[in-house]
Enzyme design. Structure first.
Site, PDB file in Angstrom:
ATOM      1  N   SER A 148       0.854  -1.200   0.000  1.00 59.48           N
ATOM      2  CA  SER A 148       0.000   0.000   0.000  1.00 59.48           C
ATOM      3  C   SER A 148       0.884   1.242   0.000  1.00 59.48           C
ATOM      4  O   SER A 148       1.998   1.223   0.544  1.00 59.48           O
ATOM      5  CB  SER A 148      -0.866   0.021   1.263  1.00 59.48           C
ATOM      6  N   TYR A 161      -1.485  -0.971  10.483  1.00 61.70           N
ATOM      7  CA  TYR A 161      -1.736  -1.493   9.129  1.00 61.70           C
ATOM      8  C   TYR A 161      -0.603  -1.017   8.209  1.00 61.70           C
ATOM      9  O   TYR A 161      -0.003  -1.806   7.476  1.00 61.70           O
ATOM     10  CB  TYR A 161      -3.103  -1.009   8.629  1.00 61.70           C
TER      11      TYR A 161
HETATM   12  P1  NAP Z   1     -11.818  -5.659  -0.714  1.00 59.80           P
HETATM   13  O1  NAP Z   1     -12.427  -5.092  -1.932  1.00 59.80           O
HETATM   14  O2  NAP Z   1     -12.444  -5.343   0.600  1.00 59.80           O
HETATM   15  O3  NAP Z   1     -11.734  -7.238  -0.918  1.00 59.80           O
HETATM   16  C1  NAP Z   1     -11.285  -8.041   0.065  1.00 59.80           C
HETATM   17  C2  NAP Z   1     -11.277  -9.498  -0.413  1.00 59.80           C
HETATM   18  O4  NAP Z   1     -10.520 -10.222   0.526  1.00 59.80           O
HETATM   19  C3  NAP Z   1     -12.638 -10.155  -0.463  1.00 59.80           C
HETATM   20  O5  NAP Z   1     -12.660 -11.036  -1.575  1.00 59.80           O
HETATM   21  C4  NAP Z   1     -12.721 -10.940   0.851  1.00 59.80           C
HETATM   22  O6  NAP Z   1     -13.624 -12.017   0.691  1.00 59.80           O
HETATM   23  C5  NAP Z   1     -11.264 -11.350   0.998  1.00 59.80           C
HETATM   24  N1  NAP Z   1     -10.738 -11.559   2.346  1.00 59.80           N
HETATM   25  C6  NAP Z   1     -10.844 -10.750   3.412  1.00 59.80           C
HETATM   26  N2  NAP Z   1     -10.165 -11.258   4.451  1.00 59.80           N
HETATM   27  C7  NAP Z   1      -9.593 -12.410   4.017  1.00 59.80           C
HETATM   28  C8  NAP Z   1      -8.767 -13.392   4.623  1.00 59.80           C
HETATM   29  N3  NAP Z   1      -8.398 -13.292   5.896  1.00 59.80           N
HETATM   30  N4  NAP Z   1      -8.362 -14.444   3.880  1.00 59.80           N
HETATM   31  C9  NAP Z   1      -8.745 -14.552   2.597  1.00 59.80           C
HETATM   32  N5  NAP Z   1      -9.524 -13.659   1.968  1.00 59.80           N
HETATM   33  C10 NAP Z   1      -9.945 -12.609   2.678  1.00 59.80           C
HETATM   34  O7  NAP Z   1     -10.276  -5.238  -0.545  1.00 59.80           O
HETATM   35  P2  NAP Z   1      -9.300  -4.420  -1.535  1.00 59.80           P
HETATM   36  O8  NAP Z   1      -9.500  -2.974  -1.317  1.00 59.80           O
HETATM   37  O9  NAP Z   1      -9.385  -4.960  -2.917  1.00 59.80           O
HETATM   38  O10 NAP Z   1      -7.875  -4.775  -0.892  1.00 59.80           O
HETATM   39  C11 NAP Z   1      -7.061  -5.792  -1.411  1.00 59.80           C
HETATM   40  C12 NAP Z   1      -5.612  -5.517  -1.027  1.00 59.80           C
HETATM   41  O11 NAP Z   1      -5.222  -4.243  -1.512  1.00 59.80           O
HETATM   42  C13 NAP Z   1      -5.312  -5.510   0.472  1.00 59.80           C
HETATM   43  O12 NAP Z   1      -4.053  -6.105   0.686  1.00 59.80           O
HETATM   44  C14 NAP Z   1      -5.228  -4.033   0.803  1.00 59.80           C
HETATM   45  O13 NAP Z   1      -4.400  -3.772   1.920  1.00 59.80           O
HETATM   46  C15 NAP Z   1      -4.596  -3.519  -0.465  1.00 59.80           C
HETATM   47  N6  NAP Z   1      -4.792  -2.083  -0.675  1.00 59.80           N
HETATM   48  C16 NAP Z   1      -6.039  -1.604  -0.949  1.00 59.80           C
HETATM   49  C17 NAP Z   1      -6.188  -0.229  -1.146  1.00 59.80           C
HETATM   50  C18 NAP Z   1      -7.522   0.389  -1.488  1.00 59.80           C
HETATM   51  O14 NAP Z   1      -7.577   1.630  -1.547  1.00 59.80           O
HETATM   52  N7  NAP Z   1      -8.576  -0.384  -1.723  1.00 59.80           N
HETATM   53  C19 NAP Z   1      -5.081   0.621  -1.042  1.00 59.80           C
HETATM   54  C20 NAP Z   1      -3.852   0.079  -0.743  1.00 59.80           C
HETATM   55  C21 NAP Z   1      -3.707  -1.275  -0.576  1.00 59.80           C
HETATM   56  P3  NAP Z   1     -14.276 -12.820   1.947  1.00 59.80           P
HETATM   57  O15 NAP Z   1     -15.035 -11.817   2.740  1.00 59.80           O
HETATM   58  O16 NAP Z   1     -15.129 -13.884   1.309  1.00 59.80           O
HETATM   59  O17 NAP Z   1     -13.114 -13.403   2.684  1.00 59.80           O
END
Ligand code: NAP
Length: 256
Positions: A148, A161
């Site tokens: 991130s 985090y």
């Molecule tokens: P998201 O849309 O909330 O999706 C999360 C996904 O992870 C869902 O498919 C969820 O499905 C699954 N999940 C949650 N906890 C889990 C676990 N313990 N084991 C396996 N699967 C799990 O999240 P996102 O924003 O795409 O984030 C994905 C990654 O990008 C993360 O590493 C986050 O830190 C990083 N990131 C995101 C942003 C942003 O702005 N969105 C920015 C920087 C970094 P279930 O509920 O079925 O488990």
């Protein structure tokens, strides 16, 4: 979901595992690999989410298998790898995407159980998954860790985090050395992308605007922006890149 026209087939014959891939960045990444010809193995904690995501990908003609995998569950991690190897005989790409952000407390006020959970899911699970996957990853394979922008500039309300995301930059360097020369290991540092994870942005126009103003491109990221960067790093176009972090944040301040 991808609105781009994908014409290349860079991943034909390749087998790609993406964790936490039933929505958000993980889903778009799996979709991108699939549209470029890969067989993808998606996973997350909930069967219903896995089933729905599999159906959506199949409807696009993507070769996909769905597995339940809570990344901090050792048996489920092993099952994810074994299912992939039994079905396809190898692993070409692992995208380690799962993370949690359970608290907005300052570092010194974060409860020990929360510190443990952050370390366990955001860092340790990635290491243990790769430990299981590594014996099946051969010459030309690739790992992408999802960190991130918060790993460079730790926000007050996402303190620990952010620290786990900083750790992934170091982990990228260490694993790149350990897994060379057969496997390249790289990382992306996304900026802000509207997803379930960042639901707090969607309902707060002032916050959204303030984040957009911090970018040079005057917009938030999309899950497709992240998927494109991951696909690039996993592709042969990046065959001389390892141990690096690509910031995908529309020009937000990160590092020199
Ligand atoms: P998201 O849309 O909330 O999706 C999360 C996904 O992870 C869902 O498919 C969820 O499905 C699954 N999940 C949650 N906890 C889990 C676990 N313990 N084991 C396996 N699967 C799990 O999240 P996102 O924003 O795409 O984030 C994905 C990654 O990008 C993360 O590493 C986050 O830190 C990083 N990131 C995101 C942003 C942003 O702005 N969105 C920015 C920087 C970094 P279930 O509920 O079925 O488990």
């Amino acid at each position: 979901m991808s609105s781009k026209i994908i014409s290349g087939k860079r991943f034909e014959g390749r087998v790609v595992i993406v964790t936490a891939s039933t929505q958000g960045i993980g889903f778009s990444t799996a979709e991108r690999f699939g549209l470029e010809g890969a067989s993808v193995v998606i996973s997350s904690r909930k069967q219903k989410n896995v089933d729905e995501a599999v159906e959506k990908l199949k409807a696009k003609g993507i070769k996909v298998v769905g597995v339940i995998c809570h990344v901090s569950n050792a048996q489920q991690r092993k099952n994810l790898i074994e299912t992939t190897v039994q079905k396809y005989g190898k692993i070409d790409v692992v995208v380690s995407n799962a993370a949690v952000s359970p608290s907005s407390d300052s570092t010194l006020e974060t409860h020990e159980s929360v510190l443990d959970k952050l370390w366990e899911i955001n860092v340790k699970a990635a290491i243990l998954l790769l430990k299981d996957a590594a014996p099946h990853m051969k010459k030309g394979s690739s790992v992408i860790l999802i960190s991130s922008i918060g790993g460079y500039h730790v926000h007050d309300s996402l303190a620990m985090y952010g620290v786990t995301k900083t750790a992934l930059f170091g982990l990228t360097k260490v694993l790149a050395a350990e897994m060379a020369p057969h496997t390249r290991v790289n990382c992306i540092a996304p900026g802000f992308v509207p997803t379930h994870f960042t639901g707090f942005i969607a309902g707060n126009q002032a916050l959204k605007k303030s984040i957009e103003d911090k970018t040079l491109l005057n917009r938030l990221g999309t899950t497709d922006d992240m998927a494109s960067a991951v696909a690039f790093l996993a592709s042969d176009d990046a065959s001389y890149i390892t141990g690096e972090t690509l910031v995908v944040a529309g020009g937000m301040p990160s590092r020199l």
